[in-house]
Design a protein around this motif. Structure first.
Motif, PDB file in Angstrom:
ATOM      1  N   LYS A   1       1.600  11.041   7.081  1.00 29.23           N
ATOM      2  CA  LYS A   1       0.280  11.903   8.332  1.00 29.23           C
ATOM      3  C   LYS A   1      -0.794  10.440   8.598  1.00 29.23           C
ATOM      4  O   LYS A   1      -1.818  10.566   9.252  1.00 29.23           O
ATOM      5  CB  LYS A   1      -0.206  12.918   7.676  1.00 29.23           C
ATOM      6  CG  LYS A   1      -1.122  12.850   6.495  1.00 29.23           C
ATOM      7  CD  LYS A   1      -1.725  14.236   6.495  1.00 29.23           C
ATOM      8  CE  LYS A   1      -2.547  14.219   5.429  1.00 29.23           C
ATOM      9  NZ  LYS A   1      -2.776  15.761   4.672  1.00 29.23           N
ATOM     10  N   ASN A   2      -0.727   9.944   7.390  1.00 30.04           N
ATOM     11  CA  ASN A   2      -1.946   9.233   8.086  1.00 30.04           C
ATOM     12  C   ASN A   2      -2.045   7.545   8.649  1.00 30.04           C
ATOM     13  O   ASN A   2      -2.418   6.336   8.304  1.00 30.04           O
ATOM     14  CB  ASN A   2      -2.743   8.523   6.248  1.00 30.04           C
ATOM     15  CG  ASN A   2      -3.490   9.920   6.244  1.00 30.04           C
ATOM     16  OD1 ASN A   2      -3.747  10.482   6.430  1.00 30.04           O
ATOM     17  ND2 ASN A   2      -3.418   9.695   4.109  1.00 30.04           N
ATOM     18  N   ALA A   3      -0.510   7.411   8.625  1.00 30.92           N
ATOM     19  CA  ALA A   3       0.468   6.029   8.941  1.00 30.92           C
ATOM     20  C   ALA A   3       1.231   6.462  10.192  1.00 30.92           C
ATOM     21  O   ALA A   3       1.733   5.174  11.001  1.00 30.92           O
ATOM     22  CB  ALA A   3       1.504   5.281   8.042  1.00 30.92           C
TER      23      ALA A   3
ATOM     24  N   GLU B   1       0.505  -1.216  -0.105  1.00 29.78           N
ATOM     25  CA  GLU B   1      -0.473  -0.005   0.200  1.00 29.78           C
ATOM     26  C   GLU B   1       0.882   1.441   0.028  1.00 29.78           C
ATOM     27  O   GLU B   1       1.817   1.229   0.696  1.00 29.78           O
ATOM     28  CB  GLU B   1      -1.227   0.059   1.341  1.00 29.78           C
ATOM     29  CG  GLU B   1      -2.233  -1.373   1.406  1.00 29.78           C
ATOM     30  CD  GLU B   1      -3.045  -0.574   2.841  1.00 29.78           C
ATOM     31  OE1 GLU B   1      -3.253  -0.281   2.571  1.00 29.78           O
ATOM     32  OE2 GLU B   1      -2.848  -1.552   3.341  1.00 29.78           O
ATOM     33  N   VAL B   2       0.498   2.170  -0.905  1.00 26.15           N
ATOM     34  CA  VAL B   2       0.912   3.358  -0.788  1.00 26.15           C
ATOM     35  C   VAL B   2       0.493   4.590   0.140  1.00 26.15           C
ATOM     36  O   VAL B   2      -1.351   4.821   0.122  1.00 26.15           O
ATOM     37  CB  VAL B   2       1.282   4.758  -2.173  1.00 26.15           C
ATOM     38  CG1 VAL B   2       2.079   6.042  -1.945  1.00 26.15           C
ATOM     39  CG2 VAL B   2       2.178   3.506  -2.959  1.00 26.15           C
TER      40      VAL B   2
ATOM     41  N   PHE C   1       7.340  10.570  14.909  1.00 31.60           N
ATOM     42  CA  PHE C   1       6.510   9.891  14.109  1.00 31.60           C
ATOM     43  C   PHE C   1       6.334   9.224  15.076  1.00 31.60           C
ATOM     44  O   PHE C   1       7.144   7.963  15.313  1.00 31.60           O
ATOM     45  CB  PHE C   1       6.255  10.008  12.928  1.00 31.60           C
ATOM     46  CG  PHE C   1       6.856  10.728  11.698  1.00 31.60           C
ATOM     47  CD1 PHE C   1       5.271  11.997  11.374  1.00 31.60           C
ATOM     48  CD2 PHE C   1       7.901  11.645  11.944  1.00 31.60           C
ATOM     49  CE1 PHE C   1       6.015  12.835  10.573  1.00 31.60           C
ATOM     50  CE2 PHE C   1       8.055  12.765  11.821  1.00 31.60           C
ATOM     51  CZ  PHE C   1       6.825  13.358  10.974  1.00 31.60           C
ATOM     52  N   LYS C   2       4.656   8.479  15.622  1.00 30.41           N
ATOM     53  CA  LYS C   2       4.085   7.235  16.523  1.00 30.41           C
ATOM     54  C   LYS C   2       4.128   6.640  15.507  1.00 30.41           C
ATOM     55  O   LYS C   2       2.774   7.026  15.580  1.00 30.41           O
ATOM     56  CB  LYS C   2       3.549   7.551  17.587  1.00 30.41           C
ATOM     57  CG  LYS C   2       3.249   6.251  18.423  1.00 30.41           C
ATOM     58  CD  LYS C   2       4.492   6.410  19.278  1.00 30.41           C
ATOM     59  CE  LYS C   2       3.824   4.883  20.215  1.00 30.41           C
ATOM     60  NZ  LYS C   2       4.915   4.476  20.510  1.00 30.41           N
ATOM     61  N   PRO C   3       4.534   5.402  15.151  1.00 34.25           N
ATOM     62  CA  PRO C   3       3.658   4.749  13.894  1.00 34.25           C
ATOM     63  C   PRO C   3       2.439   3.683  14.152  1.00 34.25           C
ATOM     64  O   PRO C   3       2.409   3.114  15.140  1.00 34.25           O
ATOM     65  CB  PRO C   3       4.887   3.209  14.038  1.00 34.25           C
ATOM     66  CG  PRO C   3       5.809   3.434  14.786  1.00 34.25           C
ATOM     67  CD  PRO C   3       5.663   4.861  15.400  1.00 34.25           C
ATOM     68  N   MET C   4       1.558   3.501  13.017  1.00 34.17           N
ATOM     69  CA  MET C   4       0.443   3.414  13.884  1.00 34.17           C
ATOM     70  C   MET C   4       0.570   1.834  13.802  1.00 34.17           C
ATOM     71  O   MET C   4       1.395   1.345  13.260  1.00 34.17           O
ATOM     72  CB  MET C   4      -0.563   3.321  12.816  1.00 34.17           C
ATOM     73  CG  MET C   4      -1.271   5.200  12.876  1.00 34.17           C
ATOM     74  SD  MET C   4      -2.940   5.386  11.968  1.00 34.17           S
ATOM     75  CE  MET C   4      -3.109   6.895  12.506  1.00 34.17           C
TER      76      MET C   4
END
Length: 374
Positions: free
Chosen positions: A245-247, A240-241, A335-338
């Motif tokens: 900001k959405n990840a 996926e791409v 950045f904290k990964p989901m």
């Protein structure tokens, strides 16, 4: 090459006490004399049209025109007090000589009045003297000159310095020693150059390895599709791409209080990092020099452990994984990964993206990364 650098240093037939505590014994035919017997202070001024010189820790006495970082060694507009220097003169920065800011000049010119300039006796080979005074002897002279002073002084002054003993062999032996060191240090420098090239090649190989892994995966036969991202190209078709900001959850550092050095903000339980700390950290960031208290926390931002931090000013694009809960100024973004992004995969992806960050910064001729672009 390393074999060529090996030497069998033979002992001299007889030794004597040098009279210098840190040095101990020297060959019996060597001399031990106060510095003033082989060097006299020169203070010739009013030669403003001559070549401007400087003294650097790594390079000794050089032409100021060869200085790559002019900001670190600014000259005065008034050169009338600058001192004349001739080839063979010993020049030392009386504030930094103990660190190695000293050397025998190969150039004619002028130098700042902040330096001590000595015309050396013909009893001393200038190349030998350059090795002698640049190889730690100034540290010892500095310690000697500081004896009897209430607090250790970093400045060297001629009235004390001139009485320090200097040990040296007869002139023909000085010449032989200088020639020997020229050969051996040239071999050493060559070996260092080869190693540095190997290190750069390994860094490049490392970057390629990371780039291929995070953009193509580990299966060389996987079916690919266009990523829609120009610099990435094709990716495995089942990948996926997403925008960053959405990840991830994004944390923006801040430090709204002025002045920043207000003592009321510090010495609490919250680690506080700045860009230089991230630059030095490597993969994991956990060693800190400053802490904020509850008052300091209110003017900053607390990032949770596991956040990937990126510097966006000063040391631009440095990346590390935070290994403790900590506070950051506005020159750092986290950045904290989901849960669908593995942290170390994201870290390596951001390492690859660093080149894109830097390229974007250069193209836009601005020194800071823009958070929205990231």
């Amino acid at each position: 090459m390393l074999n060529a650098m090996k030497t069998n240093m033979q002992k001299y037939p007889a030794y004597k006490d040098s009279g210098v505590e840190w040095l101990g014994e020297i060959p019996s035919h060597w001399h031990s004399k106060p510095l003033y017997t082989i060097g006299q202070v020169v203070s010739e001024i009013n030669n403003q049209d001559r070549e401007l010189l400087s003294v650097y820790l790594e390079r000794g006495v050089i032409k100021f025109s060869d200085v790559t970082e002019k900001r670190t060694n600014v000259t005065s507009e008034d050169l009338s007090k600058y001192q004349s220097v001739e080839p063979g003169y010993l020049v030392l920065n009386n504030q930094q000589a103990w660190r190695g800011s000293v050397g025998v000049s190969k150039h004619s010119g002028i130098i700042s009045p902040a330096y001590i300039v000595l015309a050396l006796s013909n009893k001393i080979n200038s190349d030998f003297a350059n090795y002698l005074f640049r190889d730690g002897i100034m540290v010892s002279l500095y310690l000697i000159c500081s004896k009897g002073v209430g607090t250790i002084q970093r400045n060297l002054y001629w009235p004390q310095l001139k009485r320090a003993n200097v040990c040296f062999p007869p002139l023909p032996e000085q010449t032989a020693i200088a020639a020997f060191l020229d050969r051996k240090t040239a071999l050493t420098d060559q070996a260092i150059g080869i190693k540095q090239k190997q290190i750069e090649l390994l860094k490049e190989r490392r970057q390629i390895l990371i780039h291929n892994a995070v953009t193509r995966g580990l299966n060389p036969n996987v079916k690919l599709k266009d990523s829609g991202v120009e610099w990435i190209g094709e990716i495995p078709e089942h990948w996926e791409v997403k925008r960053l900001k959405n990840a991830t959850k994004i944390f923006r550092g801040k430090f709204t209080h002025r002045p920043r050095n207000d003592e009321r903000l510090y010495d609490g339980k919250y680690p506080f990092f700045q860009t230089g700390d991230v630059a030095k950290a490597g993969k994991y960031l956990f060693e800190y020099r400053q802490t904020l208290n509850d008052f300091g926390l209110r003017v900053s931002t607390l990032f949770p452990k596991g956040t990937i931090v990126i510097t966006i000013a000063a040391n631009i694009g440095d990346i590390s994984i935070l290994d403790v809960d900590a506070c950051f100024p506005d020159s750092i973004v986290g950045f904290k990964p989901m849960n669908f992004i593995e942290r170390d995969f994201l870290y390596n992806s951001l390492l690859v993206m660093k080149e894109q960050f830097m390229s974007s910064t250069i193209k836009n001729t601005q020194m800071n990364l823009n958070v929205d672009r990231i």
